[in-house]
Write a protein that holds these residues in place. Structure first.
Motif, PDB file in Angstrom:
ATOM      1  N   THR A  10      32.612  24.430  -2.807  1.00 29.74           N
ATOM      2  CA  THR A  10      33.089  23.126  -2.335  1.00 29.74           C
ATOM      3  C   THR A  10      31.974  22.468  -1.530  1.00 29.74           C
ATOM      4  O   THR A  10      31.093  23.147  -1.000  1.00 29.74           O
ATOM      5  N   SER A  11      32.016  21.141  -1.453  1.00 32.52           N
ATOM      6  CA  SER A  11      30.965  20.363  -0.778  1.00 32.52           C
ATOM      7  C   SER A  11      29.590  20.847  -1.209  1.00 32.52           C
ATOM      8  O   SER A  11      28.725  21.135  -0.388  1.00 32.52           O
ATOM      9  N   ASN A  26      32.799  18.299  -5.113  1.00 35.31           N
ATOM     10  CA  ASN A  26      32.099  17.439  -4.167  1.00 35.31           C
ATOM     11  C   ASN A  26      32.862  16.121  -4.093  1.00 35.31           C
ATOM     12  O   ASN A  26      33.525  15.739  -5.049  1.00 35.31           O
ATOM     13  N   SER A  27      32.736  15.433  -2.958  1.00 27.30           N
ATOM     14  CA  SER A  27      33.449  14.153  -2.866  1.00 27.30           C
ATOM     15  C   SER A  27      32.701  13.049  -3.606  1.00 27.30           C
ATOM     16  O   SER A  27      33.232  11.978  -3.831  1.00 27.30           O
ATOM     17  N   THR A  74      36.389  15.640  -5.554  1.00 27.97           N
ATOM     18  CA  THR A  74      37.561  15.887  -4.704  1.00 27.97           C
ATOM     19  C   THR A  74      37.849  14.683  -3.813  1.00 27.97           C
ATOM     20  O   THR A  74      36.994  13.822  -3.641  1.00 27.97           O
ATOM     21  N   ILE A  78      37.029  15.246   2.630  1.00 23.77           N
ATOM     22  CA  ILE A  78      37.489  16.405   3.405  1.00 23.77           C
ATOM     23  C   ILE A  78      38.569  16.001   4.405  1.00 23.77           C
ATOM     24  O   ILE A  78      39.489  16.754   4.685  1.00 23.77           O
ATOM     25  N   TYR A  79      38.443  14.782   4.959  1.00 24.03           N
ATOM     26  CA  TYR A  79      39.393  14.325   5.979  1.00 24.03           C
ATOM     27  C   TYR A  79      40.718  13.874   5.372  1.00 24.03           C
ATOM     28  O   TYR A  79      41.678  13.620   6.088  1.00 24.03           O
ATOM     29  N   TYR A 138      43.311  16.873   0.655  1.00 26.03           N
ATOM     30  CA  TYR A 138      42.144  17.678   0.283  1.00 26.03           C
ATOM     31  C   TYR A 138      42.508  19.113  -0.077  1.00 26.03           C
ATOM     32  O   TYR A 138      42.156  19.611  -1.156  1.00 26.03           O
ATOM     33  N   SER A 193      32.042  27.430   0.649  1.00 26.91           N
ATOM     34  CA  SER A 193      31.719  26.057   1.019  1.00 26.91           C
ATOM     35  C   SER A 193      30.295  25.981   1.553  1.00 26.91           C
ATOM     36  O   SER A 193      29.801  26.909   2.180  1.00 26.91           O
ATOM     37  N   ASP A 228      33.443  21.147   6.269  1.00 24.75           N
ATOM     38  CA  ASP A 228      34.405  21.727   5.334  1.00 24.75           C
ATOM     39  C   ASP A 228      34.891  23.101   5.816  1.00 24.75           C
ATOM     40  O   ASP A 228      36.044  23.493   5.588  1.00 24.75           O
ATOM     41  N   ILE A 281      38.179  23.664   8.032  1.00 30.24           N
ATOM     42  CA  ILE A 281      39.398  23.306   7.296  1.00 30.24           C
ATOM     43  C   ILE A 281      39.756  24.416   6.309  1.00 30.24           C
ATOM     44  O   ILE A 281      40.920  24.802   6.173  1.00 30.24           O
TER      45      ILE A 281
END
Lengths: 489, 489
Positions: free
Chosen positions: A6-7, A32-33, A49, A52-53, A57, A75, A80, A83
């Motif tokens: 992730t990220s 990844n966002s 995605t 994260i905020y 998520y 991650s 990230d 969380i």
């Protein structure tokens, strides 16, 4: 075994390392966002995605892990980590192991004031740090520390928004500037905890910088420390480094493992000044310095896979050769994918007016040529309809859409305006905006969508046909009405 | 055809492009003042040059071009360009073409105040710029420009040492800080021309940033302009960009070619604010944005080779496809080569003492263990001998050597101290220092070199034997004298 990063950001090399480790026995997925990441090209599968905020998520990730049979999540981004740590059990429940340190460990790393207090308490050297401007200034006055000092966000990352103050005047100015910077960037989320204590003042050490990979197994047992002398930096990341044999750094790594109880990798920045090793920063994840360890023969991805399989890891897997010097070279990759699209509503009439003014010039004829007063047009559509703006990852407006959803008799939404900046054509901006508009129409109780298109606009007609619209009648001698029945999904 | 890149830096991809163009018909050579460059791994041949400011720089390059049959020289560094432009004829005389713009063109690019004045005179939009702090402040007072403004070195490069001032207090402080920064970095060489006018204050534009490759042939005739929208930056270089079809940018490129009369590539940064295109900066060389043009089908290396061969260049060679998005990915490379070594004399006794204190701990026994007072030792050797320090590219001391050259009877130099930091062993630091020491001994009229080595120091004895020394007698019961006759070259 399938692994999800992730990220993932720019770390395509890590994807590559895990792919080499897994071979045909599993897939490497990346999330990844933003899809503008070279890692998306290397991974077996990739997904964009929510932020994260975003409240969705974690449920998004859980859903993804479930449907893609993800065995482990790793991650690569500091924000990230906490969380994921907090939600670790929810992943366990669906059979996915999140390889992440405990929340407390991550907090000590991410909150640089906690880093200072905690390591000091544990007797580990760390640069003198202040959380109060007054304390810093009085210590500078009485000579306990001396200029230059670094001014940085308490929850900052790397060299982002870090200033070097050479005197009191600069210190005060940079302190105020950093406060403003924090409030204008995503750092405000972290700093909201205690905005008055969100800036650190830290003595600047002059010495040689080293990077450590302090490696624990997945049960927080210390395994080894790889030390690298940093030869050159770039954008706050290690660009060129050489593995070294420095027993004092290995000892420091072991001590850190002992007090931090992290999992897998702890990335540590160290300054060696004369014979003292000062910890500058810690990150409870793979850092930008790991590939230098990997190049020197360390294979942490292999160790992680073996640990996950409850296999033993031979010592050689995590043993480095020293004096291996590596550098990060540039390789051009072509991004085949669409750039990130953020489609959102514009609610403010003034902002709407500005956007219409910008986008109407791409129309033919323009609104102005049609004698439309843009100010009142913007106000009207703001009150009775909806305005969608599509921006890319760097906040460039790419497209604008205006629609009405107030026909409560025929339940027909009406597309009033759609314009895409020619720079962004071919990226499916129009298509994505129309899909969002149709969804919005349904949410507002509409059952059909109608629009008017000039007969000469061949491309436009083809586009709307592709989107499922059909010509129903002549609107004027120069234009058609097109129409579509809306369906839930 | 053989091509030499000077100041090649990190641009290994350009070396690759030219290698692909030349195939078996020629070699690509690279030169740099530091060998820590991924380009050194890709090039057919590479050489470490004196610093650009060194008086021997041009004669070194001329010698290299002559003995390596270099047909064309291309520089990738702003500071290098004017020096090559001034010496172009000397290269012509030995049959080497330097592909560089005229000195005046380079000056307009490198001196950002000249950029502003010249482009303004030519009617090209450019952000409002001040060279006087007072002028800037009064214009900010009367509202001609507004905060934030950028404070930057007049002869600076990219985003190095650039500050954003949001109010007058910040502006004054950043101005003073920039002045100090200039005096502490290599920017002082350029700024020495007019230190009081070495800082610019420039309005900050809010708009979309684009990069242009404005391409002229080798006779300064305009050919084409490639425009790219910058999607992400990193360390002041374009990290992610997409080729666009924006006629106004092509028109701007043609106009710039017309007023600049450059050769080959002019790298231009542009801000588009509403419908105006502002030139932010120009560089008369390949820039960090070129690979995005190359990825989109442009092949300037091929065009350059054809122009050098007096062949015609088909239009397709320099025609881009639009909407091609590229990104710079990271690729790890191992540097097989030795890191840069700067061997210099230490003349100051205090500095010598500090260095002896640092390096003596690597000896066995140490000077302290032998009861030697380091302060007086440092003073003695400073007065009657010479101290050599070997540092790497980032100024880390790697080795220290002390020697005497005052034996005017037997003309025998004496090695008193040689210590290499264990972190840097295996890099031939000792060998290079000994070679330098022998040269220095010869220059001081010495004819032989003598040293004492412990019998137990097997590696040391082997090393000195490798360097041509032989054991001549016992010095003590635990040590030998070794000796070598010095020869010119």
């Amino acid at each position: 075994m399938n692994i999800l990063f992730t990220s993932v950001g720019r770390r395509s090399y890590l994807v590559q390392y895990f792919k080499e480790t897994l071979g045909d026995s599993g897939e490497v997925h990346v999330a990844n966002s933003s899809s503008v990441s070279p890692a998306f090209l290397v991974a077996d599968k990739s997904v964009v995605t929510p932020l994260i905020y975003d409240s969705e998520y974690i449920s998004f990730l859980l859903e993804y892990c479930k449907s893609n049979h993800i065995d482990a999540v790793i991650s690569l981004f500091d924000i990230d980590l906490p969380i994921l740590a907090k939600n670790k059990e929810r992943f366990e429940e669906i059979g996915t192991t999140v390889i992440v340190s405990d929340y407390e460990t991550i907090e000590i790393c991410n909150d640089k004031w906690k880093t200072f207090c905690y390591l000091k308490e544990k007797g580990i050297d760390i640069p003198v740090t202040f959380i109060s401007l007054d304390d810093a200034i009085s210590s500078l006055h009485n000579g306990c520390v001396s200029y230059p000092v670094m001014v940085k966000p308490r929850w900052g990352m790397g060299s982002i928004a870090v200033f070097e103050a050479e005197n009191e005047e600069e210190l005060r100015i940079f302190y105020a500037k950093t406060m403003r910077n924090i409030q204008n960037t995503y750092l405000k989320y972290e700093s909201a905890v205690d905005i008055e204590k969100s800036i650190l003042i830290q003595e600047k050490l002059k010495g040689q910088e080293y990077g450590l990979d302090v490696i624990d197994d997945l049960n927080c047992n210390y395994v080894t420390t790889i030390a690298k002398m940093k030869y050159a930096m770039r954008s706050g990341e290690t660009d060129c480094a050489v593995t070294v044999d420095k027993p004092e750094l290995k000892r420091l790594g072991e001590k850190l493992s002992c007090v931090m109880h992290h999992r897998a990798n702890l990335d540590v920045d160290v300054f060696v000044v004369e014979d003292k090793c000062y910890v500058l920063e810690m990150n409870a994840r793979f850092g930008g310095g790991y590939p230098f360890s990997h190049m020197a023969g360390v294979n942490l991805p292999l160790a992680i896979v073996k640990w996950l399989n409850n296999e033993s890891v031979e010592k050689s897997v995590l043993t480095e050769r020293v004096n291996i010097m590596g550098q990060k070279d540039i390789q051009m990759v072509r991004l085949q994918i669409e750039p990130q699209m953020n489609i959102g509503k514009i609610l403010d009439a003034d902002e709407a007016e500005r956007q219409f003014l910008y986008f109407e010039k791409f129309l033919s004829p323009t609104l102005l040529e049609r004698g439309i007063d843009i100010k009142s047009y913007a106000q009207k559509i703001c009150s009775h309809g909806a305005i969608l703006s599509c921006k890319n990852g760097i906040e460039n407006p790419m497209g604008l859409l205006g629609m009405y959803v107030n026909d409560k008799d025929a339940y027909t939404a009406y597309l009033s305006f759609l314009s895409v900046d020619p720079n962004f054509r071919g990226l499916h901006v129009g298509k994505e905006m129309m899909k969002k508009a149709e969804k919005l129409a349904l949410e507002n109780g509409m059952r059909n969508f109608k629009l008017e298109v000039r007969k000469s606009n061949i491309n436009g007609i083809a586009f709307y046909k592709y989107m499922g619209y059909e010509v129903i009648e002549e609107a004027t001698k120069d234009s058609y009405y097109m129409w579509k029945e809306l369906k839930e999904n």
